[in-house]
Write an enzyme that holds these catalytic residues in place. Sequence first.
Site, short mmCIF file in Angstrom:
data_model
loop_
_atom_site.label_atom_id
_atom_site.label_comp_id
_atom_site.label_asym_id
_atom_site.label_seq_id
_atom_site.Cartn_x
_atom_site.Cartn_y
_atom_site.Cartn_z
N MET A 59 0.84 -1.19 0.00
CA MET A 59 0.00 0.00 0.00
C MET A 59 0.89 1.25 0.00
O MET A 59 0.45 2.33 0.42
CB MET A 59 -0.94 -0.02 1.20
N GLY B 160 11.07 -2.80 5.58
CA GLY B 160 10.34 -4.08 5.59
C GLY B 160 9.86 -4.45 4.20
O GLY B 160 10.02 -5.59 3.74
N HIS B 161 9.29 -3.47 3.49
CA HIS B 161 8.85 -3.73 2.11
C HIS B 161 10.05 -4.10 1.24
O HIS B 161 9.96 -4.96 0.36
CB HIS B 161 8.19 -2.48 1.51
N GLU C 155 5.70 -11.60 7.13
CA GLU C 155 5.19 -12.32 8.31
C GLU C 155 4.62 -11.36 9.35
O GLU C 155 3.89 -11.78 10.24
CB GLU C 155 6.32 -13.15 8.95
N SER D 24 6.59 -0.30 10.35
CA SER D 24 5.23 -0.15 9.82
C SER D 24 5.07 1.27 9.30
O SER D 24 5.63 2.21 9.87
CB SER D 24 4.21 -0.40 10.93
N SER D 25 4.31 1.40 8.24
CA SER D 25 4.05 2.74 7.69
C SER D 25 3.35 3.61 8.73
O SER D 25 3.44 4.83 8.69
CB SER D 25 3.18 2.62 6.44
N ARG D 26 2.65 2.96 9.66
CA ARG D 26 1.90 3.72 10.66
C ARG D 26 2.80 4.27 11.78
O ARG D 26 2.39 5.17 12.51
CB ARG D 26 0.81 2.86 11.29
P1 AMP Z 1 1.46 -2.90 3.47
O1 AMP Z 1 2.02 -1.87 2.54
O2 AMP Z 1 1.49 -2.50 4.91
O3 AMP Z 1 0.14 -3.47 3.01
O4 AMP Z 1 2.47 -4.11 3.40
C1 AMP Z 1 2.82 -4.70 2.17
C2 AMP Z 1 3.57 -5.97 2.45
O5 AMP Z 1 4.75 -5.66 3.21
C3 AMP Z 1 2.76 -6.96 3.29
O6 AMP Z 1 2.99 -8.26 2.81
C4 AMP Z 1 3.31 -6.75 4.66
O7 AMP Z 1 3.20 -7.90 5.49
C5 AMP Z 1 4.77 -6.46 4.36
N1 AMP Z 1 5.39 -5.75 5.49
C6 AMP Z 1 4.96 -4.62 6.09
N2 AMP Z 1 5.75 -4.29 7.14
C7 AMP Z 1 6.70 -5.27 7.19
C8 AMP Z 1 7.81 -5.53 8.07
N3 AMP Z 1 8.12 -4.73 9.09
N4 AMP Z 1 8.56 -6.62 7.81
C9 AMP Z 1 8.27 -7.47 6.78
N5 AMP Z 1 7.25 -7.27 5.92
C10 AMP Z 1 6.47 -6.20 6.13
#
Ligand code: AMP
Length: 284
Positions: free
Chosen positions: A31, A37-38, A150, A187-189
Site C-alpha cells: 500500500m 520491511g517492504h 510475516e 510499519s508505515s503507521r
Molecule cells: P502494506 O504496505 O502495509 O500493506 O504491506 C505490504 C507488504 O509488506 C505486506 O505483505 C506486509 O506484510 C509487508 N510488510 C509490512 N511491514 C513489514 C515488516 N516490518 N517486515 C516485513 N514485511 C512487512
Amino acid sequence: MTAVIRTVAELRAHLSSARAAAKSVGLVPTMGALHEGHLHLIREAAAQCDEVVVSVFVNPTQFNSPDDLSKYPRNEDHDVEAAAAGGATVIFAPAASEVYPAGFSTSIRVLGVSERWEGATRGANHFDGVATVVAKLLSMVGADAAWFGEKDAQQVAVVRRLAEDLNMPTAVHTVPTARADDGIALSSRNARLAPNDRARALSLYESLNVVSRAHRAGERDAEVLITHAQKILRASSIEAEYWAIVDPDTFEPLERVDSEALAIVAAVVGGVRLIDNVRLPAQR
Ligand code: AMP
C-alpha cells in the site's frame, strides 16, 4: 529502467514480452509508504524472479475506518525510487477506479481463518477487502510467485488459504518481520507515533519476547503465557485489542503450546493501531 504503470491493459502488454521470453514474474503487493520491511520483500522477489512488479495501491475496501484511510501515508515519488533501488522492474500504481470500475460487484470471503483477531476487531470486511484485492492483483499480473510479510501473519494465512482454495498458480512466499534497532516492527503507521508513544509501543515486542522466553523455558499453558504478556503491556498503560497464541495455519486459539504456534498482539497506542507477532517454534 523501472516502468510506472497505471492500467491493467498496459501492465499486461508490458509483461507479455517478458512472458514470451519465458521470464518469471514476481509480485509484491503493497500500500506504498515503502520502508525497509517492504524492501526485504522486493529484494527477495528480485533474487528469484526476472520481472518484479511492486503494486502500490491503498486499497479502500480493506479499511474499516475512513479516518485511518485518509491518514494513510502516501508518497509515490519516494515509493518509485525505493522500489526501483530494491530491484523492482515495474511499479503498478492504479487509481481506485481502475481496480474497482463502475459495476464492480465481486467480493471474496475466506471463511474460518479470517474470522478472529484482525477479522473480529477490524470487521469482516477487512479480510474480504484483502482477499479480493490480492486475488485481483495476482490475476492482473499473472504472477508466478508473490511475497508477503510475516508481520501481517493472519493476512499470510488468509492469502495461503485463498491461493489454495482457488487453485491459483502463484507460489506464496513469506519474509520475516523487519524491525528497527530497538525491536519495534517497521510499519508505515509508526511515523504517526509521537515520541513517547513510540517508546510505549515497544512494549508490544517486549511482551512477545517475554512469552517467547517463557515458552523456551518450558511453559506450555497459553493462559499463563498470556498473563506474562498482559503484565508487560499494563506497565506501559496499553490495553491490547487481543493478545493470543494461535495455530499458525487456522488462527484458532491454543490452550497448550505443544506444537509450532504464533503469539499475536494488536493494540492502539497513541491513536495508532499496531500489530506484531512472534513464532513459538515446536520444542522437544
Ligand atoms: P502494506 O504496505 O502495509 O500493506 O504491506 C505490504 C507488504 O509488506 C505486506 O505483505 C506486509 O506484510 C509487508 N510488510 C509490512 N511491514 C513489514 C515488516 N516490518 N517486515 C516485513 N514485511 C512487512
